[in-house]
Design an enzyme around this catalytic site. Structure first.
Site, mmCIF file in Angstrom:
data_model
loop_
_atom_site.group_PDB
_atom_site.id
_atom_site.type_symbol
_atom_site.label_atom_id
_atom_site.label_comp_id
_atom_site.label_asym_id
_atom_site.label_seq_id
_atom_site.Cartn_x
_atom_site.Cartn_y
_atom_site.Cartn_z
ATOM 1 N N HIS A 1 0.482 6.126 9.377
ATOM 2 C CA HIS A 1 1.276 4.735 9.509
ATOM 3 C C HIS A 1 2.792 5.036 9.004
ATOM 4 O O HIS A 1 3.664 4.671 9.925
ATOM 5 C CB HIS A 1 0.718 3.680 8.743
ATOM 6 C CG HIS A 1 1.383 2.339 8.905
ATOM 7 N ND1 HIS A 1 0.852 1.278 9.686
ATOM 8 C CD2 HIS A 1 2.231 1.812 8.366
ATOM 9 C CE1 HIS A 1 1.505 0.302 9.469
ATOM 10 N NE2 HIS A 1 2.562 0.744 8.594
ATOM 11 N N GLU A 2 2.779 5.679 7.740
ATOM 12 C CA GLU A 2 4.101 5.526 7.260
ATOM 13 C C GLU A 2 4.909 6.726 8.011
ATOM 14 O O GLU A 2 6.110 6.539 8.402
ATOM 15 C CB GLU A 2 4.229 5.897 5.788
ATOM 16 C CG GLU A 2 3.400 4.909 5.028
ATOM 17 C CD GLU A 2 3.597 3.155 5.109
ATOM 18 O OE1 GLU A 2 4.635 3.164 5.573
ATOM 19 O OE2 GLU A 2 2.751 2.609 4.910
ATOM 20 N N GLU B 1 7.679 3.132 3.751
ATOM 21 C CA GLU B 1 8.067 4.076 4.561
ATOM 22 C C GLU B 1 9.570 4.612 4.416
ATOM 23 O O GLU B 1 10.352 5.311 5.542
ATOM 24 C CB GLU B 1 7.951 3.807 6.120
ATOM 25 C CG GLU B 1 8.981 2.592 6.622
ATOM 26 C CD GLU B 1 8.332 1.048 6.627
ATOM 27 O OE1 GLU B 1 7.228 1.167 5.522
ATOM 28 O OE2 GLU B 1 8.994 0.481 7.209
ATOM 29 N N ASN B 2 9.943 4.562 3.410
ATOM 30 C CA ASN B 2 11.687 4.751 3.110
ATOM 31 C C ASN B 2 11.832 6.219 3.828
ATOM 32 O O ASN B 2 11.008 7.266 3.658
ATOM 33 C CB ASN B 2 11.869 5.055 1.478
ATOM 34 C CG ASN B 2 11.456 4.122 0.634
ATOM 35 O OD1 ASN B 2 11.750 2.904 0.936
ATOM 36 N ND2 ASN B 2 10.388 4.168 -0.144
ATOM 37 N N GLY C 1 0.813 -1.231 -0.151
ATOM 38 C CA GLY C 1 0.047 0.128 0.053
ATOM 39 C C GLY C 1 0.748 1.202 -0.117
ATOM 40 O O GLY C 1 0.472 2.215 -0.585
ATOM 41 N N GLU D 1 5.636 -2.791 12.321
ATOM 42 C CA GLU D 1 4.053 -2.696 11.716
ATOM 43 C C GLU D 1 2.990 -2.799 12.690
ATOM 44 O O GLU D 1 2.135 -1.910 12.540
ATOM 45 C CB GLU D 1 4.014 -4.142 10.808
ATOM 46 C CG GLU D 1 5.081 -4.052 9.675
ATOM 47 C CD GLU D 1 5.125 -2.697 8.782
ATOM 48 O OE1 GLU D 1 4.254 -1.743 9.067
ATOM 49 O OE2 GLU D 1 6.025 -2.635 8.231
HETATM 50 N N1 BES Z 1 6.725 -1.477 5.533
HETATM 51 C C1 BES Z 1 5.174 -1.571 4.805
HETATM 52 C C2 BES Z 1 5.358 -1.905 3.368
HETATM 53 C C3 BES Z 1 5.794 -3.263 3.297
HETATM 54 C C4 BES Z 1 4.761 -4.292 3.088
HETATM 55 C C5 BES Z 1 6.829 -3.472 2.684
HETATM 56 C C6 BES Z 1 5.065 -5.411 2.822
HETATM 57 C C7 BES Z 1 7.181 -4.757 2.244
HETATM 58 C C8 BES Z 1 6.273 -5.693 2.258
HETATM 59 C C9 BES Z 1 4.443 -0.411 5.073
HETATM 60 O O1 BES Z 1 4.693 0.503 6.075
HETATM 61 C C10 BES Z 1 3.049 -0.738 5.387
HETATM 62 O O2 BES Z 1 2.936 -1.125 6.201
HETATM 63 N N2 BES Z 1 2.067 -0.581 4.247
HETATM 64 C C11 BES Z 1 0.794 -1.013 4.565
HETATM 65 C C12 BES Z 1 -0.264 0.266 4.625
HETATM 66 C C13 BES Z 1 -0.415 0.295 6.173
HETATM 67 C C14 BES Z 1 -1.377 1.673 6.317
HETATM 68 C C15 BES Z 1 -1.099 -0.919 6.711
HETATM 69 C C16 BES Z 1 0.552 -1.684 3.433
HETATM 70 O O3 BES Z 1 1.184 -1.841 2.371
HETATM 71 O O4 BES Z 1 -0.518 -2.304 3.281
HETATM 72 ZN ZN ZN Z 2 4.173 -0.437 7.900
#
Ligand code: BES
Ligand code: ZN
Length: 913
Positions: free
Chosen positions: A337-338, A304-305, A301, A360
């Site tokens: 979140h990010e 968070e780089n 989605g 997370e």
């Molecule tokens: N760090 C994650 C992105 C991610 C997810 C990287 C899976 C690698 C593998 C990011 O912070 C994240 O959690 N994104 C969520 C959205 C959030 C609002 C729950 C996502 O991608 O669904």
């Molecule tokens: Zn996350």
């Protein structure tokens, strides 16, 4: 490019990881590093000088890296990560810092299976600092990971942008590095050969930009010490909007050219959220700027780089005219979140993927805190219960895993970005926060951040900070929640003026687990003025009601009142802050049902009673009939979160009924339609001036469920509005909040012989350049009850018209399309594996298509198919999905054996209130 490196694929040697046990003599010496969970630490990287030269037209890149490192153990080997890179072996050198002596490796090999690059030198490298230099080439792939290309249209022309996505283990696909979260270093990034009209972004602000003809070289300020998975680069055409926080952090949102307005909402949220987190964590945002970019092809989605957060378009862009309330909320929570990760994750990073949940789970929890502060009218904490229930659902499986999960190979990491790490993680944090109190919790967090800033932490470090701040035995309490999978169901009974509590592990399968937890029990009785709590440490505990509650529970449910000091009801797990379920003995359950009808309970408790009862019914601890009877107590429900869960429950029950008691299905649908009438009438079709955000979201969901259950009036009105929209895109009859419901409604009447609305929707899909609209359409197309259309839709999602990230939306097929979807998946498995098989998106195919089944024959068939078509990326998901099928199958059998079900259903379906 000189000699490319050799690639090995199979491990022959014993696995060693400690430097002192490394063999320097065997001819197979290099292979000893294969199959290890972590890199051997002969060398510790300190500083990366990374130069990348992307070629957007040819979809490839060249690069070089000079890594300042410390050799800390006598070694002839340097082992680091690299994958799908062609390393120019002749370019590799190690220059010793003290003597400036240059060492050239005698061998350089990459082992693709493990993503490692092993360099063997002819002599021991001297302990101390030095610089390792490597040149390499790679491909800008289309797999949405590593350094990849995303496509977009500009002036009618198709263009590529170059983007990175490194988490969890794909920085190694962009440059050789120690690609582990604990190997923190600084990064000096330079982009070379960039067309001068393009925007080129990285984590830090630009230090220098040199234009040479129509190409430019852009170098960025060196980053603070950080993990490799947070390094990022974006190169493409963008517009942006900009603002500043009160303490001068420059914030920008980058969008497709011409769409900058759609970034304004996210920009506002970002600025406010940065200010809020600065106070909450008591540490300022650590970087001078924050960029947020919408990327058209993006597998997660958002990501968070550090200083350069990337998003799917649907999670960042908000169009005042065409986006729905639910889209707005999604943007706000994803941004929150990010940005939470900028502290929790980026400044303080998990030591290893075992502690991924720290990132997370925490970011998920704190995003609610931020969203609540910005948009109190959204009552977002009540919506937190969606996280809770999804966490409980996955963790009710025997194939679940503990929050702290063992990770032995990079390939295992993708699958743990799941509801356990995110949702159970967030839920146990909420449980702990409400136990310790908000203030103590915040203070302890701030000291945790301060203590581990620019470093790494494990779960126990967080507990230590909270234990120190609160004086409570946090470590002992929380270990029971993070180190074992599952959770308890608390059985509550009243007997002889005593309250009895008993915990057993809850499994949706109905099995008995032997887990035991330290459970913060809370309860209210008769009124929310009466609140009690205690820690259930043993298997069971009996409390004297008079002593504990200061009142008596004469006959619960007989409607006693406070003046008599008799509780009319007892609600355990007040506000649903605990990660457990509650099973009430019959009399207590009847009292709660009564309290729901009398509107005496909060929305969160109404949600909880419903959710627990649903879960107990699935686990066959409670009859289907009694669950339906409970549901009838919600007929005057108007709260968003309660109705939203009621809708989810009704979909599931209708599916089970379709398998178990097909003859009753129409009556059951009728019952649900009746249940939602009250709110449907209150909400109507048209938004009311000044109505709440929650009502706007609710209207869409209610119309959607009425459409799915075939409510004729809803289908007729939806058709009318749909046609008005086809005639005039600006009609006020189809506001964004009801669009998806209307699309679902028209698809209910679509069939092979009547394809016109299907074709109209496809036209709308092609016409729209708003991703949110495209996903709305995709997920409604699949809901068509005609399996022939299902098949067309499934084939459509495999075409280039659907971005590969969005295909999964088309998998939301109707129960009548279930078999078609399974056959389709088997037939297309090779293509699906190839296209989605290297990330977590493939798991969505399996869970969406496999889990709805409800028979043991299917279980066998599914197992056989995947035995013949093994894929390590879906190991966990497949087991979980199969378990779900087994649970459904048992549930169907037990519903079939319920003697009085037909009577109950017909009575409920046609009861007049
Ligand atoms: N760090 C994650 C992105 C991610 C997810 C990287 C899976 C690698 C593998 C990011 O912070 C994240 O959690 N994104 C969520 C959205 C959030 C609002 C729950 C996502 O991608 O669904
Ligand atoms: Zn996350």
């Amino acid at each position: 490019m000189m000699s490319p490196t050799r690639t090995h694929s199979k491990s022959e040697l014993e696995k060693l990881s400690h430097p002192s046990r490394v063999s320097h003599s065997s001819s197979l010496a290099m292979e000893q590093f294969k199959g290890q969970p972590r890199l051997p630490k002969f060398a510790v990287p300190k500083r990366y000088d990374v130069k990348l030269k992307p070629d957007l037209a040819a979809c490839k890149f060249g690069g070089s890296v000079a890594i300042g490192l410390d050799i800390v153990a006598d070694t002839k080997f340097v082992v680091l990560n690299a994958a799908e890179l062609t390393v120019n072996a002749g370019s590799v050198s190690f220059t010793h810092g003290g003597s400036s002596k240059v060492f050239k490796p005698s061998k350089a090999e990459t082992f693709e299976e493990d993503g490692i690059l092993v360099l063997e030198f002819g002599e021991m490298l001297p302990i101390g600092s030095g610089v390792l230099a490597i040149e390499f080439e790679g491909i800008l792939n289309d797999k949405m990971k590593g350094f990849y290309r995303s496509t977009y249209e500009y002036n009618g022309e198709k263009k590529n942008m170059a983007v990175t996505q490194f988490e969890p283990v794909d920085a190694r696909r962009c440059f050789p590095c120690w690609d582990e979260p604990a190997c923190k270093a600084t990064f000096k990034i330079t982009l070379d050969g960039v067309p001068s009209e393009l925007v080129a972004l990285s984590n830090m602000p630009i230090e220098e930009e040199k234009v040479n003809g129509h190409l430019k070289t852009v170098s960025y300020v060196e980053t603070p010490i950080m993990s490799t998975y947070l390094v990022a680069v974006v190169v493409g055409l963008f517009d942006y909007v900009e603002d500043h926080t009160s303490d001068g952090v420059k914030v920008r949102v980058y969008c497709q050219v011409g769409k900058a307005d759609q970034g304004k909402f996210a920009l506002h949220v970002a600025v406010k959220t940065l200010e809020l987190y600065k106070d909450y964590f008591a540490v300022p945002y650590p970087l001078p700027k924050l960029d947020m970019v919408a990327i058209p092809d993006f597998s997660a989605g958002a990501m968070e780089n550090y200083g350069l957060v990337t998003y799917r378009e649907t999670a960042l862009l908000f169009d005042e005219q065409h986006s729905a309330a639910v889209n707005k909320q999604r943007v706000a929570t994803v941004v929150a979140h990010e940005l939470a990760h900028q502290w929790f994750g980026n400044l303080v990073t998990m030591e290893w993927w075992t502690h991924l949940w720290l990132n997370e789970g925490f970011a998920t929890w704190v995003s609610y805190l931020a969203t609540d502060s910005l948009f109190p009218e959204w009552k977002i904490w009540t919506q937190f219960l969606d996280e809770l229930t999804d966490g409980l659902k996955l963790d009710g499986l025997e194939e679940s895993h503990p929050i702290e999960v063992e990770i032995n190979h990079a390939a295992e990491v993708d699958e743990i970005f799941d509801a356990i790490s995110y949702r159970k993680g967030a839920s146990v944090i909420r449980m702990l926060q409400s136990y310790l109190g908000a203030e103590v919790f915040q203070r302890s967090l701030a000291s945790y951040i301060k203590k581990h800033a620019y470093s790494n932490a494990k779960t126990e470090d967080l507990w230590a900070a909270l234990e120190e701040g609160s004086g409570e035995p946090v470590n002992k309490l929380m270990n029971s929640w993070t180190q074992q999978k599952g959770y308890p169901v608390i059985s509550v009974k009243v007997k002889d003026q005593k309250l009895e509590f008993d915990q057993t592990q809850f499994y949706s399968s109905g099995s008995q687990g032997d887990g035991q937890w330290i459970v913060p029990i809370t309860l209210s009785c008769g009124s929310y003025d009466v609140r009690k709590n205690f820690l259930l440490q043993a298997k069971s505990e009996t409390l004297d009601i008079k002593e504990f509650l200061g009142c008596s529970v004469g006959k619960v449910g007989c409607g006693g009142n406070k003046d008599n000091a008799i509780c009319s009801w007892i609600k355990v797990n007040v506000d649903q802050t605990g990660f457990y379920r509650v099973k009430y003995e019959d009399e207590l359950a009847a009292a709660l049902r009564n309290a729901i009808e009398k509107k005496q309970l909060s929305e969160t408790d109404r949600f909880g009673i419903l959710d627990d009862s649903f879960a107990l019914s699935m686990a066959r601890k409670q009859s289907f009939a009694s669950l339906l009877t409970l549901l009838s107590a919600y007929r005057e429900e108007l709260d968003y979160i309660v109705l939203s869960n009621l809708i989810t429950v009704s979909y599931k029950l209708a599916r089970i009924a379709a398998d178990a008691v097909p003859g009753l299905l129409d009556h059951i649908k009728q019952f649900f339609i009746g249940l939602f009438q009250y709110s449907a009438e209150k909400l109507g079709w048209q938004p009311k001036p000044g109505e709440s955000h929650l009502d706007a979201m609710l209207r869409g969901e209610i119309l959607n469920v009425l459409a799915v259950f075939g409510h004729d009036l809803t289908l007729d009105e939806a058709t009318r509005r749909f046609h008005a929209f086809l005639e005039d895109r600006n009609t006020p009859l189809l506001p964004p909040d009801i669009r998806k419901a209307v699309y679902v409604a028209v698809m209910q009447r679509a069939s092979v012989s009547n394809q016109s609305s299907y074709e109209s929707l496809l036209r709308l899909y092609r016409e729209s350049d708003l991703s949110q609209e495209k996903t709305r359409i995709l997920s409604s197309l699949a809901s068509c009850p005609d399996p022939n259309i299902t098949l067309e839709v499934l084939n459509f999602i495999l075409t280039p018209e659907v971005r590969s990230q969005d295909a999964v939306f088309g998998l939301a097929v109707s129960s009548k399309g279930r078999d078609t979807a399974w056959t389709w998946m088997k037939e297309n498995w090779e293509h699906i594996s190839k296209t989605w098989g290297s990330g977590f998106l493939i798991t969505r195919f399996v869970s969406a298509i496999v889990s709805p089944f409800a028979s043991f024959d299917r279980v066998k068939e599914i197992e056989e198919f995947f035995k013949a078509h093994p894929n390590p990326a879906i190991t966990r998901t497949l087991k979980q999905s199969i378990e779900r099928v087994q649970i459904n199958a048992k549930w169907v059998q037990s519903v079939q054996s319920e003697k009085n079900l037909a009577d109950v259903v017909t009575e409920l379906a046609y009861r007049k209130y």
